[in-house]
Scaffold this motif. Sequence first.
Motif, short mmCIF file in Angstrom:
data_model
loop_
_atom_site.label_atom_id
_atom_site.label_comp_id
_atom_site.label_asym_id
_atom_site.label_seq_id
_atom_site.Cartn_x
_atom_site.Cartn_y
_atom_site.Cartn_z
N LEU A 1 -13.77 12.46 28.21
CA LEU A 1 -13.47 13.20 29.43
C LEU A 1 -12.46 14.28 29.11
O LEU A 1 -11.70 14.18 28.15
CB LEU A 1 -12.87 12.26 30.50
N THR A 2 -12.43 15.33 29.92
CA THR A 2 -11.31 16.26 29.82
C THR A 2 -10.08 15.56 30.34
O THR A 2 -10.16 14.60 31.11
CB THR A 2 -11.56 17.53 30.65
N LEU A 3 -8.93 16.02 29.92
CA LEU A 3 -7.69 15.40 30.39
C LEU A 3 -7.51 15.61 31.88
O LEU A 3 -6.89 14.80 32.56
CB LEU A 3 -6.50 15.98 29.61
N VAL A 4 -8.08 16.69 32.41
CA VAL A 4 -8.04 16.90 33.86
C VAL A 4 -8.85 15.79 34.54
O VAL A 4 -8.42 15.22 35.55
CB VAL A 4 -8.59 18.29 34.22
N ASP A 5 -10.03 15.46 33.98
CA ASP A 5 -10.83 14.37 34.53
C ASP A 5 -10.09 13.04 34.46
O ASP A 5 -10.13 12.24 35.39
CB ASP A 5 -12.15 14.23 33.75
N GLN A 6 -9.38 12.81 33.34
CA GLN A 6 -8.65 11.56 33.18
C GLN A 6 -7.56 11.40 34.22
O GLN A 6 -7.37 10.34 34.80
CB GLN A 6 -8.06 11.48 31.77
N VAL A 7 -6.83 12.51 34.44
CA VAL A 7 -5.77 12.47 35.44
C VAL A 7 -6.34 12.21 36.83
O VAL A 7 -5.83 11.42 37.62
CB VAL A 7 -4.95 13.78 35.41
N THR A 8 -7.47 12.88 37.14
CA THR A 8 -8.11 12.68 38.44
C THR A 8 -8.58 11.25 38.61
O THR A 8 -8.38 10.61 39.65
CB THR A 8 -9.30 13.64 38.59
N LYS A 9 -9.20 10.70 37.55
CA LYS A 9 -9.69 9.32 37.60
C LYS A 9 -8.54 8.34 37.80
O LYS A 9 -8.64 7.41 38.60
CB LYS A 9 -10.43 9.00 36.30
N ALA A 10 -7.43 8.57 37.10
CA ALA A 10 -6.27 7.69 37.25
C ALA A 10 -5.73 7.76 38.66
O ALA A 10 -5.33 6.75 39.26
CB ALA A 10 -5.19 8.08 36.24
N SER A 11 -5.72 8.98 39.23
CA SER A 11 -5.22 9.14 40.60
C SER A 11 -6.09 8.40 41.60
O SER A 11 -5.59 7.73 42.50
CB SER A 11 -5.15 10.63 40.94
N VAL B 1 -8.27 20.76 21.86
CA VAL B 1 -7.19 20.60 22.85
C VAL B 1 -7.37 21.59 23.99
O VAL B 1 -7.18 21.25 25.16
CB VAL B 1 -5.82 20.78 22.18
N ALA B 2 -7.73 22.84 23.65
CA ALA B 2 -7.94 23.84 24.70
C ALA B 2 -9.06 23.40 25.64
O ALA B 2 -8.95 23.54 26.87
CB ALA B 2 -8.28 25.19 24.07
N THR B 3 -10.12 22.81 25.07
CA THR B 3 -11.22 22.31 25.91
C THR B 3 -10.75 21.13 26.74
O THR B 3 -11.05 21.03 27.95
CB THR B 3 -12.41 21.89 25.03
N ALA B 4 -10.00 20.22 26.12
CA ALA B 4 -9.56 19.02 26.81
C ALA B 4 -8.62 19.31 27.97
O ALA B 4 -8.62 18.61 28.98
CB ALA B 4 -8.88 18.07 25.83
N THR B 5 -7.83 20.36 27.84
CA THR B 5 -6.85 20.69 28.87
C THR B 5 -7.29 21.87 29.73
O THR B 5 -6.51 22.36 30.55
CB THR B 5 -5.49 21.02 28.22
#
Length: 481
Positions: A463-473, A260-264
């Motif tokens: 993907l990291t969750l940061v990447d996922q949020v960016t991709k969704a945006s 989770v720490a890595t993902a976020t």
Amino acid sequence: MGSVDAVLFGVEGDPLLRSVITVVVMLDGEPDRSALLERSDRWSRVYPKLRQRPVGSSMSVAPPRWETDPNFDFEYHIRFRRLPRRHGAPADVLEYAERMSEQDFDHARPLWEMAVLTDLDDGAAAVILKIHHSITDGMGGMQMSSVLFDRTPEPPDLGPLPKPPVPHHANLVERIRQATDFEAKEIVSNLSVAAGRFVGGTKDLLTNPIDSTVAAGALTVATAKMIAPQGPPLSPLMKDRSLSVAFTTLEFPLPDLQAVATATESTINEVFVAAVAGGLRRYHLRQGTDVHALRVNMPVSNRSETDAPGGNRWIPARFIVPTDTDDPVDRIRELRPILHGAQHDPALGVSGILYRLLTALPRQVTTMAVGSMMKGVDFVATNVPGPPVDVYMAGAKVTAVIPFAPKGGAATNIALLSYAGRVLLGINSDPAAVSDPGELTTCIREGFDEILALGAQRAAVGLTLVDQVTKASLTEDSVKP
């Protein structure tokens, strides 16, 4: 005693501020009694504070000193008990640990006790260690415990026992010299800190007057905030305080928290606090109320590799965390700058001076001052790294090491300790504040489950969750007219 040690010892004029660390060590079998006694005896010789008692005078501005107990009785500090089976091994052990934790120390003796509980289910056993916080903090305690643990089931030969400390009762002249030496060292240390800050501040003032003035103002505000009374707890539910404790525990795989720490793109400590904040919100909602923010006390370690084990090398960071952010990713993001700011608060650099001032005040005044800072805290969150691999105690394998840190005026203290690929949570709740400790534990588990699901989500998507949020945006932007 050092200044922090002395404050932790002295504030017990208010029983609600008692500072006792209780550690429950679960074993897969009964430890060898003679081996355990020999290793515990060695432990008390390697670390002389375990054979010393605190001695001080209310007429002296110097803190209490450690003085070897001339009547040290090893058998007084270690007891063997066959635990009656009533609720099952874990519950019975925790109940015994609660009662043991609630009993105050005899201050005429060294401030630690050990109970060895046998006859548990499947031949298991438990060792409960109770030690006063003035002797050590969590990280120092783990360093000290290395004497009690082995890497192999067969205890190695450690050679002859070290010589025990020789009892010596200081006379009046020696006490005056001790106080004078302490004052001289403290003055030099504090002047060095103050001089360094003054010289650095003067240089900055000449080269960058605007920024240095702002920084000086921030330091003043932060220092005032550190010593200011906190007011009542923010929780509308967890307000009352008592001397009683309720111990519960949880366990999670360490790799899951690391995922989770890595993902976020955060730290395990940020993940830990986010999970606890979510769990506490759940508990309030199930009790028929809501809470939008809570005040937390989080010890920040300043222990270095060169510091000797024992003693206290930490600084209390008190801050407010929001609890009404439903999305766990957003909650971690929201907590990140808050935790970073608390851990790098400029006032932490002068906390040693503040603690020294507290030791110089009459004990009643110190107790009132510390009480006004601590009793407005809703919860304490502490994180201590433990042994990364399995260890053994007198021939028995250690299956769990569960920390129960002192409430320190808060409604609950949630302590995390990592051990052999797992994280173990010891939850020390005040029944006067937490009417249903079992429900609180369930809610904290759900808070962790919600957070841990993020790691599985990241693994599935890659993907990291940061990447996922960016991709969704980016996707949303691409479909806009």
